[in-house]
Design a protein around this motif. Structure first.
Motif, mmCIF file in Angstrom:
data_model
loop_
_atom_site.group_PDB
_atom_site.id
_atom_site.type_symbol
_atom_site.label_atom_id
_atom_site.label_comp_id
_atom_site.label_asym_id
_atom_site.label_seq_id
_atom_site.Cartn_x
_atom_site.Cartn_y
_atom_site.Cartn_z
ATOM 1 N N ASN A 1 0.811 -1.215 0.000
ATOM 2 C CA ASN A 1 0.000 0.000 0.000
ATOM 3 C C ASN A 1 0.844 1.265 0.000
ATOM 4 O O ASN A 1 0.515 2.256 0.662
ATOM 5 C CB ASN A 1 -0.968 0.004 1.198
ATOM 6 C CG ASN A 1 -2.209 0.837 0.938
ATOM 7 O OD1 ASN A 1 -2.571 1.098 -0.199
ATOM 8 N ND2 ASN A 1 -2.861 1.268 2.013
ATOM 9 N N THR B 1 -8.567 -5.395 -2.280
ATOM 10 C CA THR B 1 -8.032 -4.360 -1.407
ATOM 11 C C THR B 1 -8.310 -4.696 0.054
ATOM 12 O O THR B 1 -9.341 -4.290 0.603
ATOM 13 C CB THR B 1 -8.641 -2.995 -1.771
ATOM 14 O OG1 THR B 1 -10.067 -3.161 -1.979
ATOM 15 C CG2 THR B 1 -8.027 -2.440 -3.047
ATOM 16 N N LEU C 1 -7.642 -3.668 3.431
ATOM 17 C CA LEU C 1 -7.177 -2.398 3.976
ATOM 18 C C LEU C 1 -7.597 -2.275 5.437
ATOM 19 O O LEU C 1 -8.559 -2.908 5.875
ATOM 20 C CB LEU C 1 -7.749 -1.239 3.161
ATOM 21 C CG LEU C 1 -7.351 -1.249 1.674
ATOM 22 C CD1 LEU C 1 -8.207 -0.296 0.876
ATOM 23 C CD2 LEU C 1 -5.868 -0.917 1.517
ATOM 24 N N THR D 1 -11.723 2.502 6.610
ATOM 25 C CA THR D 1 -12.473 3.101 5.505
ATOM 26 C C THR D 1 -11.738 4.298 4.910
ATOM 27 O O THR D 1 -11.885 4.587 3.719
ATOM 28 C CB THR D 1 -13.874 3.511 5.989
ATOM 29 O OG1 THR D 1 -14.490 2.391 6.635
ATOM 30 C CG2 THR D 1 -14.756 3.945 4.830
ATOM 31 N N GLU E 1 -8.581 4.511 4.310
ATOM 32 C CA GLU E 1 -7.691 3.950 3.291
ATOM 33 C C GLU E 1 -8.487 3.442 2.096
ATOM 34 O O GLU E 1 -8.053 3.564 0.942
ATOM 35 C CB GLU E 1 -6.847 2.818 3.888
ATOM 36 C CG GLU E 1 -5.749 3.296 4.820
ATOM 37 C CD GLU E 1 -4.740 4.193 4.114
ATOM 38 O OE1 GLU E 1 -4.315 3.859 2.987
ATOM 39 O OE2 GLU E 1 -4.382 5.243 4.681
ATOM 40 N N LEU E 2 -9.653 2.847 2.352
ATOM 41 C CA LEU E 2 -10.495 2.371 1.262
ATOM 42 C C LEU E 2 -10.867 3.515 0.319
ATOM 43 O O LEU E 2 -10.852 3.365 -0.910
ATOM 44 C CB LEU E 2 -11.755 1.710 1.826
ATOM 45 C CG LEU E 2 -12.741 1.135 0.808
ATOM 46 C CD1 LEU E 2 -12.146 -0.084 0.125
ATOM 47 C CD2 LEU E 2 -14.059 0.773 1.486
ATOM 48 N N ASP E 3 -11.214 4.673 0.883
ATOM 49 C CA ASP E 3 -11.618 5.818 0.068
ATOM 50 C C ASP E 3 -10.514 6.230 -0.908
ATOM 51 O O ASP E 3 -10.793 6.666 -2.035
ATOM 52 C CB ASP E 3 -11.994 6.988 0.975
ATOM 53 C CG ASP E 3 -12.490 8.200 0.200
ATOM 54 O OD1 ASP E 3 -13.349 8.024 -0.683
ATOM 55 O OD2 ASP E 3 -12.023 9.318 0.481
ATOM 56 N N TRP F 1 -8.628 4.378 -2.532
ATOM 57 C CA TRP F 1 -8.617 3.490 -3.697
ATOM 58 C C TRP F 1 -9.718 3.824 -4.688
ATOM 59 O O TRP F 1 -9.664 3.407 -5.850
ATOM 60 C CB TRP F 1 -8.668 2.042 -3.247
ATOM 61 C CG TRP F 1 -7.315 1.609 -2.787
ATOM 62 C CD1 TRP F 1 -6.784 1.700 -1.541
ATOM 63 C CD2 TRP F 1 -6.285 1.072 -3.610
ATOM 64 N NE1 TRP F 1 -5.485 1.255 -1.526
ATOM 65 C CE2 TRP F 1 -5.161 0.864 -2.793
ATOM 66 C CE3 TRP F 1 -6.195 0.763 -4.955
ATOM 67 C CZ2 TRP F 1 -3.971 0.347 -3.279
ATOM 68 C CZ3 TRP F 1 -5.012 0.234 -5.453
ATOM 69 C CH2 TRP F 1 -3.918 0.035 -4.617
ATOM 70 N N PRO G 1 -13.265 -0.963 -5.367
ATOM 71 C CA PRO G 1 -12.358 -1.662 -4.454
ATOM 72 C C PRO G 1 -13.177 -2.493 -3.478
ATOM 73 O O PRO G 1 -14.211 -2.051 -2.981
ATOM 74 C CB PRO G 1 -11.622 -0.522 -3.739
ATOM 75 C CG PRO G 1 -12.555 0.643 -3.824
ATOM 76 C CD PRO G 1 -13.327 0.485 -5.107
ATOM 77 N N ASP H 1 -14.592 -3.975 -0.257
ATOM 78 C CA ASP H 1 -14.633 -3.608 1.158
ATOM 79 C C ASP H 1 -14.553 -4.896 1.969
ATOM 80 O O ASP H 1 -15.547 -5.578 2.188
ATOM 81 C CB ASP H 1 -15.920 -2.850 1.470
ATOM 82 C CG ASP H 1 -15.942 -2.313 2.895
ATOM 83 O OD1 ASP H 1 -15.130 -2.774 3.719
ATOM 84 O OD2 ASP H 1 -16.779 -1.441 3.189
ATOM 85 N N VAL I 1 -18.991 3.132 4.969
ATOM 86 C CA VAL I 1 -18.822 2.989 3.520
ATOM 87 C C VAL I 1 -19.929 3.709 2.759
ATOM 88 O O VAL I 1 -19.804 3.943 1.551
ATOM 89 C CB VAL I 1 -18.723 1.498 3.121
ATOM 90 C CG1 VAL I 1 -20.110 0.843 3.042
ATOM 91 C CG2 VAL I 1 -17.967 1.339 1.799
#
Length: 618
Positions: free
Chosen positions: A300, A333, A335, A338, A340-342, A344, A356, A358, A382
């Motif tokens: 990452n 992904t 991760l 959230t 960090e998810l954003d 992507w 990506p 979740d 999310v």
């Protein structure tokens, strides 16, 4: 990702989010930041219906592990023609797209995740003509095809690597990650010393997810190459523009043939620290018996987002042949949160991955249970913290013990399966399924090391038993080999329960899990609130029951979803006013609680253990 994200003892998941088990481990439970309640504006935005008919925003995507889905020629292995034979089943189930795990030419060290040619089909799965036929036949069934694109590494038998490994001066010398190493240190960890050659040892403590050092010596170059996974899977050097061009050209090859998108394998791992710094050492050992590391220099890294932005731009401007509508990029992904998810998705710019995965919701890791406050928190996040991007939920895949076993308690397994399906298919998210999930197929882990096929199980036994258990053949009927094959021996054994748990039996049983999935998918497609609605969580202080309202587009009726995720009966009161809904009566759309079939109340609703209710608000 071809590495399991679970450390397992039998079927019990005992560790959390593992970016690449053993290679870079970071327990999810330790990475979860304090909950920050969404603002009123964020809640209001999540409650708004959508009017975007982009296909992947409403899709049910179905992962097929091609070795295990359907064998068409009797050799004991599933193949592309077998998938084509089963398109009728997939259409009736309600599938919008198929994600096919790698079917490219491969030495099959890691069952296709070691690619030796990105622009062909492995002969054991068929031919390029078979793939073209599958794409065209799937189109007739209104099903798109997405391919598993292995971006982090190739096989060591790929012509690119063979050339790169031949000398330090060849044209592809820097297409992979090479290092001279450093002088042998007698105080170095044992796994680093084992990798030493010619008085040199690996340049750092990075580990392979399959055990030992992540560096392998090549005499022709007198250098080490880096492999995050098996030694036969050398990592590509994505800092080299020629590598990016070659991989993008491969994607264009398949889009020319009508492929609708790609699932990007192990995509957060494309870049490593150019200074080759050691990863921090954590307490304990991983499933391979090596020290646990925190993969801050191997996972990452920020440079990966530039690649994904360029990939998204390429895909979006590509000619729309085949199916109309945009191509989609799905990311594997894992991760820690959230936020960090954003990233992507591309944050506010929304210019990276459309979908990506979740993993925070379906693959908890710290404890396998349906924890309502946890689920409510991350479902809310999310919906409110990814700048309006489309969530993608997933509970099962080819790398993990099946959800049937992770969440099942041995008493309420069937009801738990239905509750998971309800959450997956009624939330405001694209849904990703894994073959056999709709049947409640179990994980059937080998009991003897000599029966293990998965390389991580071979190297990690008995602490890590591998991923064979979640990759067993699809159970179609009660005939020989469960209708999967006519071979005397299939590549993995068919689970012993196939005579009772199979598609043919479940299709005939109106109360089966398969028919539950079919009904939910049909509701999702045909009910405006479930297709386009926003979401508002209600009864939010309840720690046992997860409830939310799907707020509809104009003129349609809201839908409320309520799931008892505990082993005790619960009495539920659904405050519709809290969701801005004025209706006070319910009309049941689907439930596995017979007493609620005719229920019209919003209060004093009796939900048995793991019971589910989906109802229209009148």
């Amino acid at each position: 990702m071809e590495m399991s994200v679970w450390m397992r003892t039998g079927l019990v998941a005992v560790a959390g989010w593992m970016g690449l088990a053993g290679a870079c481990v970071q327990a999810q439970v330790a990475a979860v930041p304090p909950a920050v309640p969404p603002t009123a504006a964020e809640v209001k935005a999540a409650a708004q219906p959508t009017h975007d008919e982009t296909w992947w925003k409403h899709a049910v995507v179905y992962e097929i592990y091609p070795r295990s889905f359907q064998d068409s020629n009797g050799d004991g292995l599933g193949d592309l023609n077998g998938i084509t034979q089963r398109l009728d089943y997939l259409e009736k189930l309600g599938v919008d797209a198929i994600w096919i795990a790698p079917m490219f030419p491969s030495p099959q060290v890691d069952f296709g995740y070691d690619v030796s040619d990105y622009e062909a089909v492995d002969p054991q799965y068929g031919t390029l003509a078979d793939m073209d036929r599958l794409i065209q036949e799937a189109k007739k069934h209104n099903i798109r095809i997405c391919l598993d694109w292995v971006v982090n590494h190739t096989s060591d038998k790929h012509k690119w690597f063979e050339e790169s490994a031949s000398s330090r001066t060849n044209p592809k010398a820097d297409w992979y990650m090479w290092s001279d190493g450093k002088p042998l240190d007698p105080n170095a960890p044992e796994y680093m010393k084992k990798a030493a050659h010619d008085g040199m040892m690996p340049p750092n403590n990075w580990e392979s997810g399959f055990g030992g050092s992540a560096w392998e010596w090549v005499p022709a170059r007198k250098q080490f190459y880096y492999h995050m996974f098996y030694k036969q899977q050398p990592d590509l050097n994505w800092r080299n523009p020629a590598v990016e061009k070659a991989m993008f050209d491969g994607m264009r090859f398949w889009m020319d043939r009508g492929v609708a998108g790609f699932r990007l394998d192990a995509v957060p791992t494309l870049f490593e620290d150019p200074q080759n710094r050691d990863n921090p050492v954590l307490e304990g050992t991983n499933s391979q018996g090596d020290p646990r590391l925190k993969g801050i220099y191997t996972d990452n890294l920020p440079e990966v987002h530039g690649v994904i932005r360029r990939m998204r731009a390429m895909v979006e401007t590509y000619p729309k042949t085949g199916f109309p509508g945009s191509r989609v990029l799905i990311g594997e992904t894992y991760l820690p949160n959230t936020v960090e998810l954003d990233k992507w998705y591309g944050g506010q710019d929304q210019n990276e991955l459309q979908l990506p995965m979740d993993m925070l919701i379906g693959f908890r890791g710290d404890r396998a249970k349906l924890d309502v406050p946890y689920l409510r928190r991350y479902l809310t996040e999310v919906e409110t913290e990814v700048h309006g991007s489309q969530p993608l939920l997933v509970f099962d895949n080819h790398d993990n013990v099946r959800s049937h076993d992770r969440y099942g308690d041995g008493v309420h397994d069937a009801a738990i399966d239905r509750a998971i399906a309800t959450m997956l298919l009624t939330s405001k998210a694209t849904a990703l399924m894994y073959y056999g999930e709709e049947l409640g197929m179990p994980t059937t882990t080998p009991t003897r090391v000599e029966d293990v096929k998965d390389p991580i199980g071979i190297t990690g036994w008995p602490r890590e038993k591998g991923r064979d258990g979640e990759r067993t053949p699809m159970q179609w009927d009660a005939s020989t080999d469960a209708g999967f094959s006519t071979a005397a021996k299939t590549w993995l054994p068919v689970p012993p329960n196939y005579t009772t748990l199979n598609v043919a039996n479940e299709e005939k049983d109106p109360t089966s899990l398969l028919n539950w999935y079919k009904r939910l998918i049909a509701l999702r497609r045909n009910t405006p609130a479930l297709h386009d609605g926003g979401v508002v969580f209600v009864d939010t202080s309840n720690t046992n029951v997860l409830s939310y309202v799907r707020t509809p587009p104009g003129g349609a009726k809201p839908v409320v979803v309520s799931m008892n995720l505990s082993a005790q009966p619960q009495t539920v009161k659904l405050d519709m006013a809290a969701a801005g809904v004025t209706g006070t009566k319910l009309k049941t759309l689907i439930t596995d609680v017979p007493s609620l079939e005719k229920n019209d109340r919003t209060s004093d609703i009796q939900l048995p253990p793991y019971g589910s209710l989906v109802a229209e608000v009148q």
